[in-house]
Design an enzyme around this catalytic site. Structure first.
Site, mmCIF file in Angstrom:
data_model
loop_
_atom_site.group_PDB
_atom_site.id
_atom_site.type_symbol
_atom_site.label_atom_id
_atom_site.label_comp_id
_atom_site.label_asym_id
_atom_site.label_seq_id
_atom_site.Cartn_x
_atom_site.Cartn_y
_atom_site.Cartn_z
ATOM 1 N N TYR A 70 0.840 -1.216 0.000
ATOM 2 C CA TYR A 70 0.000 0.000 0.000
ATOM 3 C C TYR A 70 0.871 1.260 0.000
ATOM 4 O O TYR A 70 0.623 2.192 -0.756
ATOM 5 C CB TYR A 70 -0.916 -0.048 1.228
ATOM 6 N N THR A 124 -14.350 4.705 7.074
ATOM 7 C CA THR A 124 -15.002 3.963 5.985
ATOM 8 C C THR A 124 -14.643 2.485 6.198
ATOM 9 O O THR A 124 -13.739 2.180 6.996
ATOM 10 C CB THR A 124 -14.488 4.386 4.588
ATOM 11 N N GLN A 182 4.968 14.892 11.636
ATOM 12 C CA GLN A 182 5.764 14.451 12.790
ATOM 13 C C GLN A 182 7.118 13.896 12.350
ATOM 14 O O GLN A 182 7.242 13.314 11.299
ATOM 15 C CB GLN A 182 5.007 13.377 13.557
HETATM 16 N N1 LIG Z 1 -10.605 5.465 4.531
HETATM 17 C C1 LIG Z 1 -9.318 5.703 4.755
HETATM 18 O O1 LIG Z 1 -8.846 5.637 5.892
HETATM 19 C C2 LIG Z 1 -8.410 6.077 3.619
HETATM 20 C C3 LIG Z 1 -7.214 6.736 3.930
HETATM 21 C C4 LIG Z 1 -6.350 7.083 2.885
HETATM 22 C C5 LIG Z 1 -6.683 6.780 1.586
HETATM 23 N N2 LIG Z 1 -7.864 6.131 1.311
HETATM 24 C C6 LIG Z 1 -8.144 5.828 -0.081
HETATM 25 O O2 LIG Z 1 -9.421 6.317 -0.406
HETATM 26 C C7 LIG Z 1 -9.970 5.546 -1.475
HETATM 27 C C8 LIG Z 1 -11.396 5.141 -1.126
HETATM 28 O O3 LIG Z 1 -11.345 4.296 -0.023
HETATM 29 P P1 LIG Z 1 -12.535 4.118 1.032
HETATM 30 O O4 LIG Z 1 -11.993 4.474 2.352
HETATM 31 O O5 LIG Z 1 -13.763 4.779 0.570
HETATM 32 O O6 LIG Z 1 -12.669 2.521 0.984
HETATM 33 P P2 LIG Z 1 -13.917 1.572 0.733
HETATM 34 O O7 LIG Z 1 -13.388 0.203 0.846
HETATM 35 O O8 LIG Z 1 -15.054 1.985 1.608
HETATM 36 O O9 LIG Z 1 -14.347 1.895 -0.787
HETATM 37 C C9 LIG Z 1 -13.576 1.502 -1.872
HETATM 38 C C10 LIG Z 1 -14.495 1.283 -3.051
HETATM 39 O O10 LIG Z 1 -13.677 0.890 -4.172
HETATM 40 C C11 LIG Z 1 -14.340 -0.178 -4.837
HETATM 41 N N3 LIG Z 1 -13.381 -1.000 -5.585
HETATM 42 C C12 LIG Z 1 -12.443 -1.853 -5.085
HETATM 43 N N4 LIG Z 1 -11.812 -2.464 -6.087
HETATM 44 C C13 LIG Z 1 -12.323 -1.984 -7.246
HETATM 45 C C14 LIG Z 1 -12.088 -2.230 -8.624
HETATM 46 N N5 LIG Z 1 -11.158 -3.129 -9.017
HETATM 47 N N6 LIG Z 1 -12.806 -1.546 -9.532
HETATM 48 C C15 LIG Z 1 -13.738 -0.648 -9.146
HETATM 49 N N7 LIG Z 1 -14.045 -0.386 -7.859
HETATM 50 C C16 LIG Z 1 -13.335 -1.050 -6.922
HETATM 51 C C17 LIG Z 1 -15.022 -0.971 -3.718
HETATM 52 O O11 LIG Z 1 -16.076 -1.792 -4.225
HETATM 53 C C18 LIG Z 1 -15.517 0.157 -2.821
HETATM 54 O O12 LIG Z 1 -16.815 0.601 -3.167
HETATM 55 C C19 LIG Z 1 -9.010 4.377 -1.690
HETATM 56 O O13 LIG Z 1 -8.155 4.650 -2.783
HETATM 57 C C20 LIG Z 1 -8.212 4.352 -0.402
HETATM 58 O O14 LIG Z 1 -6.939 3.776 -0.557
HETATM 59 C C21 LIG Z 1 -8.731 5.789 2.301
#
Ligand SMILES: NC(=O)c1ccc[n+]([C@@H]2O[C@H](COP(=O)([O-])OP(=O)(O)OC[C@H]3O[C@@H](n4cnc5c(N)ncnc54)[C@H](O)[C@@H]3O)[C@@H](O)[C@H]2O)c1
Length: 257
Positions: free
Chosen positions: A156, A193, A257
């Site tokens: 990641y 999330t 940090q």
């Molecule tokens: N929530 C956090 O803490 C956080 C922090 C930093 C970055 N992010 C990033 O934010 C973005 C969204 O994450 P989130 O927190 O909403 O997670 P989540 O798991 O709630 O949502 C991710 C969505 O992506 C979809 N998905 C997964 N694989 C896929 C594919 N191959 N094709 C199409 N759709 C696909 C899933 O079905 C889901 O609806 C991601 O890129 C994640 O890495 C999240």
């Protein structure tokens, strides 16, 4: 005048979590939104909820971001539905939690495929649409994990730091080509999330697991999807018209940090 009135945004991973929140917030400020996801039912439910408040604003499409053919179809269908695409939000992603001794090659490849390769494939295919709908904005969802490392986030960390640099390269190409297409990366910390459930689990689950995450954040709370959504609103709107190749940390101070 609403902040993103007239904008047409394609949001990958729009069924739930951050993508769904971005869809709701952009539609509330006047945009049309195409929510795409491998989870079509989820995307349809989110679109229906948005349309209940903002009739005709949201559309849902089945989409696996790792598949080139899916991108070709979804871009054409979303453009048809919204009468163009002026904002591309590369948000779909997975979190994988393993270290250099435990990560599998399959896990490593899958993470790069969904979190990085998809943004190259999709953005390249979206360029003609964005060029036809200038001013345009590409928003790539990276992570605080693209800026600081963790022993359990090998794949990641690697993927999200690649997204940061890919965004800058795209931005420079667009600017130097004279396109009014901006590209920026967004770096959220742990945000409420479903993606953080395994991390909460690693910390012992429930309140204990959540407290372990929160302890690392100077502002002492998890992010809420709306905290990131306000940044997306700004980057999708013309308020950010001179902002490109930038990185936005929505992280409660953790990366300082
Ligand atoms: N929530 C956090 O803490 C956080 C922090 C930093 C970055 N992010 C990033 O934010 C973005 C969204 O994450 P989130 O927190 O909403 O997670 P989540 O798991 O709630 O949502 C991710 C969505 O992506 C979809 N998905 C997964 N694989 C896929 C594919 N191959 N094709 C199409 N759709 C696909 C899933 O079905 C889901 O609806 C991601 O890129 C994640 O890495 C999240």
């Amino acid at each position: 005048m609403a902040r993103v009135s007239g904008k047409k945004a394609l949001i990958t991973g729009g069924a739930q979590g951050l993508g769904a929140c971005f869809g709701r917030m952009l539609a509330a400020e006047g945009a049309k939104v195409a929510l795409t996801d491998i989870n079509l039912k989820g995307a349809e439910e989110t679109a229906a909820a948005i349309n209940a408040d903002h009739p005709g604003a949201a559309f849902a499409f089945p989409h696996d971001v790792t598949k080139k053919d899916d991108w070709v179809r979804v871009l054409a269908e979303a453009s048809e539905a919204m009468d163009g695409i002026s904002v591309l939000i590369n948000n779909a992603g997975i979190g994988t939690f393993a270290n250099i001794e435990t990560e599998t090659y399959e896990g490593w490849r899958r993470t790069q495929e969904i979190d990085v390769d998809s943004i190259f494939i999709g953005t390249q295919l979206a360029m003609p649409y964005l060029k036809d709908n200038q001013p345009a904005s590409i928003i790539n969802i990276s992570s605080a994990a693209g800026l600081i490392a963790d022993g359990m986030m090998l794949a990641y960390n690697t993927a999200k730091s690649a997204v940061r640099m890919m965004s800058k390269s795209i931005a420079l190409h667009c600017a130097r080509s004279g396109y009014d297409i901006r590209c920026n990366s967004v770096h959220p910390v742990f945000t409420r999330t479903p993606i953080i459930d395994p991390l909460i689990g690693l910390g012992g689950g429930g309140k204990t697991g959540e407290e372990k995450l929160v302890r690392q954040i100077p502002m002492k709370r998890l992010g809420e999807p709306e905290d990131v959504g306000y940044c997306i609103l700004y980057l999708a709107s013309d308020e950010s018209r001179f902002v490109t190749a930038a990185e936005f940390k929505i992280d409660g101070g953790i990366t300082a940090q």
